[in-house]
Design a protein around this motif. Structure first.
Motif, PDB file in Angstrom:
ATOM      1  N   ALA A  34      17.603  28.012 -34.891  1.00  0.00           N
ATOM      2  CA  ALA A  34      17.879  26.634 -34.475  1.00  0.00           C
ATOM      3  C   ALA A  34      18.743  26.709 -33.217  1.00  0.00           C
ATOM      4  O   ALA A  34      19.576  27.607 -33.078  1.00  0.00           O
ATOM      5  CB  ALA A  34      18.613  25.875 -35.577  1.00  0.00           C
ATOM      6  N   TYR A  35      18.508  25.782 -32.307  1.00  0.00           N
ATOM      7  CA  TYR A  35      19.363  25.728 -31.117  1.00  0.00           C
ATOM      8  C   TYR A  35      19.602  24.284 -30.720  1.00  0.00           C
ATOM      9  O   TYR A  35      18.780  23.407 -30.982  1.00  0.00           O
ATOM     10  CB  TYR A  35      18.771  26.547 -29.971  1.00  0.00           C
ATOM     11  CG  TYR A  35      17.514  26.012 -29.334  1.00  0.00           C
ATOM     12  CD1 TYR A  35      17.551  25.432 -28.072  1.00  0.00           C
ATOM     13  CD2 TYR A  35      16.284  26.083 -29.983  1.00  0.00           C
ATOM     14  CE1 TYR A  35      16.401  24.954 -27.472  1.00  0.00           C
ATOM     15  CE2 TYR A  35      15.124  25.609 -29.390  1.00  0.00           C
ATOM     16  CZ  TYR A  35      15.190  25.038 -28.136  1.00  0.00           C
ATOM     17  OH  TYR A  35      14.049  24.566 -27.552  1.00  0.00           O
ATOM     18  N   GLN A  57      24.092  26.306 -28.379  1.00  0.00           N
ATOM     19  CA  GLN A  57      24.341  27.244 -29.468  1.00  0.00           C
ATOM     20  C   GLN A  57      22.989  27.696 -29.977  1.00  0.00           C
ATOM     21  O   GLN A  57      22.090  26.891 -30.209  1.00  0.00           O
ATOM     22  CB  GLN A  57      25.123  26.636 -30.627  1.00  0.00           C
ATOM     23  CG  GLN A  57      25.266  27.660 -31.771  1.00  0.00           C
ATOM     24  CD  GLN A  57      26.299  27.308 -32.790  1.00  0.00           C
ATOM     25  OE1 GLN A  57      27.362  26.819 -32.452  1.00  0.00           O
ATOM     26  NE2 GLN A  57      25.994  27.566 -34.053  1.00  0.00           N
ATOM     27  N   ILE A  58      22.862  29.000 -30.156  1.00  0.00           N
ATOM     28  CA  ILE A  58      21.677  29.590 -30.749  1.00  0.00           C
ATOM     29  C   ILE A  58      22.104  30.116 -32.113  1.00  0.00           C
ATOM     30  O   ILE A  58      23.030  30.927 -32.207  1.00  0.00           O
ATOM     31  CB  ILE A  58      21.137  30.776 -29.911  1.00  0.00           C
ATOM     32  CG1 ILE A  58      21.088  30.441 -28.422  1.00  0.00           C
ATOM     33  CG2 ILE A  58      19.803  31.252 -30.461  1.00  0.00           C
ATOM     34  CD1 ILE A  58      20.254  29.265 -28.039  1.00  0.00           C
ATOM     35  N   SER A  59      21.461  29.647 -33.164  1.00  0.00           N
ATOM     36  CA  SER A  59      21.775  30.083 -34.523  1.00  0.00           C
ATOM     37  C   SER A  59      20.566  30.780 -35.122  1.00  0.00           C
ATOM     38  O   SER A  59      19.472  30.218 -35.159  1.00  0.00           O
ATOM     39  CB  SER A  59      22.169  28.901 -35.406  1.00  0.00           C
ATOM     40  OG  SER A  59      23.473  28.467 -35.098  1.00  0.00           O
ATOM     41  N   PHE A  60      20.787  31.985 -35.585  1.00  0.00           N
ATOM     42  CA  PHE A  60      19.736  32.791 -36.217  1.00  0.00           C
ATOM     43  C   PHE A  60      20.081  32.890 -37.691  1.00  0.00           C
ATOM     44  O   PHE A  60      21.169  33.341 -38.057  1.00  0.00           O
ATOM     45  CB  PHE A  60      19.701  34.186 -35.588  1.00  0.00           C
ATOM     46  CG  PHE A  60      18.613  35.069 -36.125  1.00  0.00           C
ATOM     47  CD1 PHE A  60      17.428  35.214 -35.431  1.00  0.00           C
ATOM     48  CD2 PHE A  60      18.779  35.756 -37.313  1.00  0.00           C
ATOM     49  CE1 PHE A  60      16.418  36.028 -35.921  1.00  0.00           C
ATOM     50  CE2 PHE A  60      17.787  36.568 -37.817  1.00  0.00           C
ATOM     51  CZ  PHE A  60      16.591  36.706 -37.124  1.00  0.00           C
ATOM     52  N   ALA A  61      19.181  32.452 -38.547  1.00  0.00           N
ATOM     53  CA  ALA A  61      19.381  32.541 -39.994  1.00  0.00           C
ATOM     54  C   ALA A  61      18.415  33.583 -40.548  1.00  0.00           C
ATOM     55  O   ALA A  61      17.210  33.508 -40.311  1.00  0.00           O
ATOM     56  CB  ALA A  61      19.135  31.189 -40.649  1.00  0.00           C
ATOM     57  N   GLY A  62      18.954  34.556 -41.274  1.00  0.00           N
ATOM     58  CA  GLY A  62      18.124  35.613 -41.832  1.00  0.00           C
ATOM     59  C   GLY A  62      18.495  35.930 -43.264  1.00  0.00           C
ATOM     60  O   GLY A  62      19.615  35.665 -43.701  1.00  0.00           O
ATOM     61  N   ALA A  63      17.566  36.493 -43.979  1.00  0.00           N
ATOM     62  CA  ALA A  63      17.802  36.856 -45.377  1.00  0.00           C
ATOM     63  C   ALA A  63      18.601  38.145 -45.507  1.00  0.00           C
ATOM     64  O   ALA A  63      19.177  38.409 -46.564  1.00  0.00           O
ATOM     65  CB  ALA A  63      16.469  36.999 -46.109  1.00  0.00           C
ATOM     66  N   TYR A 103      25.269  33.712 -34.595  1.00  0.00           N
ATOM     67  CA  TYR A 103      25.230  32.639 -33.611  1.00  0.00           C
ATOM     68  C   TYR A 103      25.961  33.030 -32.337  1.00  0.00           C
ATOM     69  O   TYR A 103      26.851  33.883 -32.340  1.00  0.00           O
ATOM     70  CB  TYR A 103      25.800  31.344 -34.193  1.00  0.00           C
ATOM     71  CG  TYR A 103      27.216  31.455 -34.684  1.00  0.00           C
ATOM     72  CD1 TYR A 103      28.280  31.043 -33.891  1.00  0.00           C
ATOM     73  CD2 TYR A 103      27.504  31.964 -35.951  1.00  0.00           C
ATOM     74  CE1 TYR A 103      29.591  31.143 -34.351  1.00  0.00           C
ATOM     75  CE2 TYR A 103      28.805  32.059 -36.417  1.00  0.00           C
ATOM     76  CZ  TYR A 103      29.843  31.655 -35.601  1.00  0.00           C
ATOM     77  OH  TYR A 103      31.132  31.760 -36.055  1.00  0.00           O
ATOM     78  N   PHE A 104      25.535  32.394 -31.244  1.00  0.00           N
ATOM     79  CA  PHE A 104      26.120  32.662 -29.936  1.00  0.00           C
ATOM     80  C   PHE A 104      25.780  31.500 -29.013  1.00  0.00           C
ATOM     81  O   PHE A 104      24.977  30.631 -29.360  1.00  0.00           O
ATOM     82  CB  PHE A 104      25.594  33.981 -29.363  1.00  0.00           C
ATOM     83  CG  PHE A 104      24.105  34.084 -29.271  1.00  0.00           C
ATOM     84  CD1 PHE A 104      23.431  33.708 -28.123  1.00  0.00           C
ATOM     85  CD2 PHE A 104      23.367  34.551 -30.350  1.00  0.00           C
ATOM     86  CE1 PHE A 104      22.053  33.794 -28.046  1.00  0.00           C
ATOM     87  CE2 PHE A 104      21.982  34.646 -30.288  1.00  0.00           C
ATOM     88  CZ  PHE A 104      21.325  34.264 -29.129  1.00  0.00           C
TER      89      PHE A 104
END
Length: 112
Positions: A34-35, A57-63, A103-104
């Motif tokens: 999501a960004y 903001q770049i959000s990476f969601a991982g298992a 996130y970054f």
């Protein structure tokens, strides 16, 4: 980098990408990105002209931590000479399993 370039880069990973923070909470499998924009800055140039820098903001969601797609994203950013500080946390969920959130921020040039 432009917003269009950022979007193209994120989507080239071949995982779900959505604009807006609420995409993190959307049901679906991991990984996903999501960004969203959260800051505008006017940058003055010569004379009275200015350009706009928009921070996303770049959000990476991982298992799993250090998901292969996250590592691929980091490499792609580095190849573009972008070296963001990437933060990590584990997010618990009341309605299902938790996830690893990395996130970054990235600055892009945009016309507002």
């Amino acid at each position: 980098m432009t917003k269009s370039g950022l979007s193209t880069l994120l989507k080239s990973l071949g995982i779900p990408v959505g604009e807006g923070e609420q995409f993190l909470d959307a049901k679906g499998k991991y990984p996903k990105i999501a960004y969203w924009e959260y800051m505008w800055t006017d940058t003055m140039s010569s004379g009275s002209d200015y350009s706009n820098i928009v921070t996303y903001q770049i959000s990476f969601a991982g298992a799993i931590p250090r998901d292969a797609k996250l590592m691929q994203l980091k490499k792609m950013l580095n190849d573009e000479d972008l070296h963001p500080v990437i933060y990590h946390e584990y997010v618990t969920s009341e309605n299902g399993p938790g996830y690893y959130h990395s996130y970054f921020s990235i600055d892009v040039e945009e016309d507002l």
